[in-house]
Design a protein around this motif. Structure first.
Motif, mmCIF file in Angstrom:
data_model
loop_
_atom_site.group_PDB
_atom_site.id
_atom_site.type_symbol
_atom_site.label_atom_id
_atom_site.label_comp_id
_atom_site.label_asym_id
_atom_site.label_seq_id
_atom_site.Cartn_x
_atom_site.Cartn_y
_atom_site.Cartn_z
ATOM 1 N N VAL A 15 0.966 -1.532 -0.069
ATOM 2 C CA VAL A 15 0.145 -0.295 -0.211
ATOM 3 C C VAL A 15 1.013 1.190 0.229
ATOM 4 C CG1 VAL A 15 -2.204 1.068 1.459
ATOM 5 C CG2 VAL A 15 -1.782 -0.554 1.361
ATOM 6 N N ARG A 16 0.948 2.273 -0.845
ATOM 7 C CA ARG A 16 1.268 3.531 -0.699
ATOM 8 C C ARG A 16 0.387 4.016 -0.131
ATOM 9 N NH1 ARG A 16 5.627 6.157 -2.899
ATOM 10 N NH2 ARG A 16 5.885 8.224 -3.444
ATOM 11 N N ASP A 19 1.274 10.097 -0.384
ATOM 12 C CA ASP A 19 1.566 10.083 -2.906
ATOM 13 C C ASP A 19 1.464 11.718 -2.354
ATOM 14 O OD1 ASP A 19 2.925 10.118 -4.691
ATOM 15 O OD2 ASP A 19 0.859 9.398 -5.818
ATOM 16 N N GLY A 38 -9.042 5.719 3.790
ATOM 17 C CA GLY A 38 -8.453 5.143 3.065
ATOM 18 C C GLY A 38 -7.580 6.229 2.240
ATOM 19 N N ALA A 39 -8.234 7.413 2.354
ATOM 20 C CA ALA A 39 -7.672 8.864 1.901
ATOM 21 C C ALA A 39 -6.388 8.985 2.333
ATOM 22 C CB ALA A 39 -8.292 10.561 1.944
ATOM 23 N N GLY A 40 -5.594 8.918 3.574
ATOM 24 C CA GLY A 40 -4.513 9.075 4.220
ATOM 25 C C GLY A 40 -4.465 9.982 5.329
ATOM 26 N N ARG A 217 -7.325 12.855 -1.179
ATOM 27 C CA ARG A 217 -8.326 11.553 -1.831
ATOM 28 C C ARG A 217 -7.180 10.806 -1.865
ATOM 29 N NH1 ARG A 217 -10.721 14.459 -5.192
ATOM 30 N NH2 ARG A 217 -9.868 13.280 -6.804
ATOM 31 N N ASN A 218 -7.404 8.897 -2.069
ATOM 32 C CA ASN A 218 -6.204 8.225 -2.479
ATOM 33 C C ASN A 218 -4.522 8.867 -1.935
ATOM 34 O OD1 ASN A 218 -8.129 6.572 -3.333
ATOM 35 N ND2 ASN A 218 -7.633 7.911 -5.639
ATOM 36 N N GLY A 219 -4.476 9.827 -0.727
ATOM 37 C CA GLY A 219 -2.974 9.479 -0.545
ATOM 38 C C GLY A 219 -2.866 10.949 -0.971
ATOM 39 N N CYS A 220 -3.152 11.615 -0.785
ATOM 40 C CA CYS A 220 -3.186 12.848 -1.869
ATOM 41 C C CYS A 220 -3.364 14.080 -1.341
ATOM 42 C CB CYS A 220 -3.202 12.294 -3.773
ATOM 43 S SG CYS A 220 -2.277 11.817 -4.398
ATOM 44 N N LYS A 388 -11.222 -2.106 -0.024
ATOM 45 C CA LYS A 388 -10.180 -1.860 -0.293
ATOM 46 C C LYS A 388 -9.320 -2.861 0.034
ATOM 47 C CE LYS A 388 -12.224 2.459 -2.466
ATOM 48 N NZ LYS A 388 -11.804 4.151 -2.409
ATOM 49 N N SER A 400 -8.752 0.646 6.257
ATOM 50 C CA SER A 400 -9.504 2.336 6.665
ATOM 51 C C SER A 400 -10.916 1.830 7.397
ATOM 52 C CB SER A 400 -10.098 2.524 5.978
ATOM 53 O OG SER A 400 -10.417 2.057 4.314
#
Length: 498
Positions: A15-16, A19, A38-40, A217-220, A388, A400
């Motif tokens: 998992v990254r 980012d 899971g957005a980070g 969103r998605n680690g960003c 996920k 998450s």
């Protein structure tokens, strides 16, 4: 004072999580950090608070590059965090004062100095007074409510030179009154030039208390806006990366035979003379505020609490449900509020969790588990629920909150129960995952399953149920047809209105 995180990246096995994420805020204000599960966002704050040290990127305070690789580093720079699971950060056998001054006690122990207990209690009392929190310093933490424990942790954070305070889902376990108290303390901290970072899914509260809002969103990093210059709809669209669709699925009620009937049941404490029925294909709501007895009622129906009075019948026959094991045998499933404590095995794999309630279906000769069959069924459920996860073998604690909740529900779908009891199923879950859960519950009802949906989120109760029972102080105050009521009436009845 300005805090800036720039190009933060971090990876876990498969998992990254982040980012090149960024975050920036000033002291003296509250700043919301939100995103889908899971957005980070929690991972980013764990980097800031020193929990994770294997990240790349830079952190700046007032333009000066600082290095945070441990919680001690974070505290030295005035950065503190209060987690949602408050009990894990407190010592229940110690007093309020000892918990507040814990960092000082540890430092004293390292220096081998005598502790001035009278002064310690005085210092703790002063800190509580500055926050306008009334708590006896000599009271044991084990005797406190969740809201009071949260205040102890906030007091501990500001007992040192706190410049930035991170609150992770702080209002999730709180009643409306307790939430108001928390907001008052946050405003006090802002006046003292402390920056407060709110991680939460409750948008109305964030718009009430926060000056700015950052979406991930998605680690960003996605956006940073003034709350006064944006809207809940716009924020949700940033979170999801698409326009917001209708949250609740359309349903046609096709209620069949009575599956469960509870008559005048009590547990001798939190549940008092409660009666309700639920039919096949029907979703009934149990609405009430925090502390109304919803969780205790769910556990009583599942056999996790002892029935002291009243009767329970399933499909017209009186039954004695003396344990969860008996409840499962009677084809009853409970998805509990505290999913990490009671709903999932956090140290086990996704596969193990999904098949835990129906392991007998995967046994071969001599009671060996058919691993291939077990994994195949788990993979089917992962795909069906859009869980996920890097792989079915991934440990659940790395998922998450929303995905953990889907795992908690998925294990009962494999077990194929007749009655599903959901206790606060969307607690700590983002808008996207909520929609998935609502569709999943509606799908169960369409298949003829009987559903009990217990929640303090009144809008959700109105959106998903056919009938509603309102609970106040352990007693049912009224039964309503959902289509003929509204949020105002539910709130009125939930607060003791007649």
């Amino acid at each position: 004072m300005n805090l800036k995180m720039s190009n933060i990246s971090i990876e876990f096995p498969g998992v990254r999580a982040l980012d090149r994420a960024s975050f920036e805020m000033e002291t003296g204000q509250a700043h919301a950090l939100i995103g889908a599960n899971g957005a980070g966002k929690s991972t980013l704050m764990k980097v800031l608070s020193g929990v994770y040290n294997h990240y790349s990127g830079e952190i700046y305070l007032d333009g000066e590059l600082i290095d945070i690789r441990s919680p001690k580093d974070a505290r030295r720079h005035g950065i503190q965090i209060v987690y949602q699971e408050v009990d894990t950060a407190l010592v229940s056998s110690l007093t309020v004062a000892e918990n507040i001054m814990l960092n000082a006690l540890v430092a004293n122990k390292e220096k081998k100095l005598m502790i001035d207990w009278k002064r310690l209690h005085q210092q703790a009392a002063v800190i509580l007074e500055t926050l306008q929190v009334k708590l006896p310093t000599r009271k044991l933490v084990s005797e406190l409510s969740l809201a009071e424990k949260q205040m102890v942790l906030i007091a501990r954070a500001v007992s040192t030179e706190c410049k930035f305070l991170i609150l992770d889902e702080p209002t999730a376990p709180l009643s409306m009154t307790e939430t108001k108290q928390l907001f008052r303390v946050v405003n006090e901290l802002k006046q003292k030039d402390v920056g407060v970072i709110f991680i939460s899914h409750r948008l109305p509260e964030l718009f009430e208390i926060c000056e700015e809002i950052t979406v991930m969103r998605n680690g960003c990093y996605i956006s940073r806006e003034r709350t006064s210059e944006t809207s809940a709809t716009r924020v949700i669209e940033h979170m999801l990366g698409k326009s917001l669709e209708a949250q609740f699925p359309e349903r046609r009620q096709t209620a069949g035979e009575v599956v469960l009937e509870a008559a005048h049941i009590s547990d001798g404490d939190k549940v008092d003379d409660v009666s309700l029925t639920v039919r096949a294909g029907e979703i009934i709501g149990v609405a009430g505020l925090v502390g109304a007895g919803k969780t205790e009622l769910c556990k009583l129906l599942f056999g996790a609490e002892k029935l002291k009075a009243g009767t329970i019948s399933l499909r017209g026959k009186n039954v004695t449900i003396a344990s969860p094991t008996e409840a499962v045998r009677q084809r009853i499933a409970l998805v509990p509020e505290e999913r990490r404590k009671e709903g999932v095995l956090v140290e086990e794999s996704v596969v193990t969790n999904l098949t835990a309630s129906s392991l007998g279906n995967f046994l071969k000769r001599f009671s060996f588990v058919d691993v291939k069959k077990e994994r195949t069924k788990a993979e089917e459920m992962i795909e069906a629920l859009a869980i996920k996860t890097p792989s079915p073998a991934a440990t659940v604690k790395h998922l998450s909150g929303g995905n953990q909740q889907k795992v908690a529900i998925g294990k009962w779908l494999i077990a194929d129960s007749d009655l599903y009891i959901f206790d606060e199923p969307t607690k700590g879950v983002d808008v996207g995952a909520k929609k998935d859960i609502f569709e999943l519950i509606a799908g169960l009802a369409d298949r003829g399953k009987a559903i009990i949906y217990a929640s303090c989120e009144l809008a959700e109760v109105l959106g998903i149920t056919d009938r509603v029972y309102v609970l106040y102080d352990g007693r049912m105050t009224k039964e309503l047809v959902t289509s003929t009521t509204n949020e105002e009436e539910l709130l009125y009845l939930s607060t003791g209105g007649k």
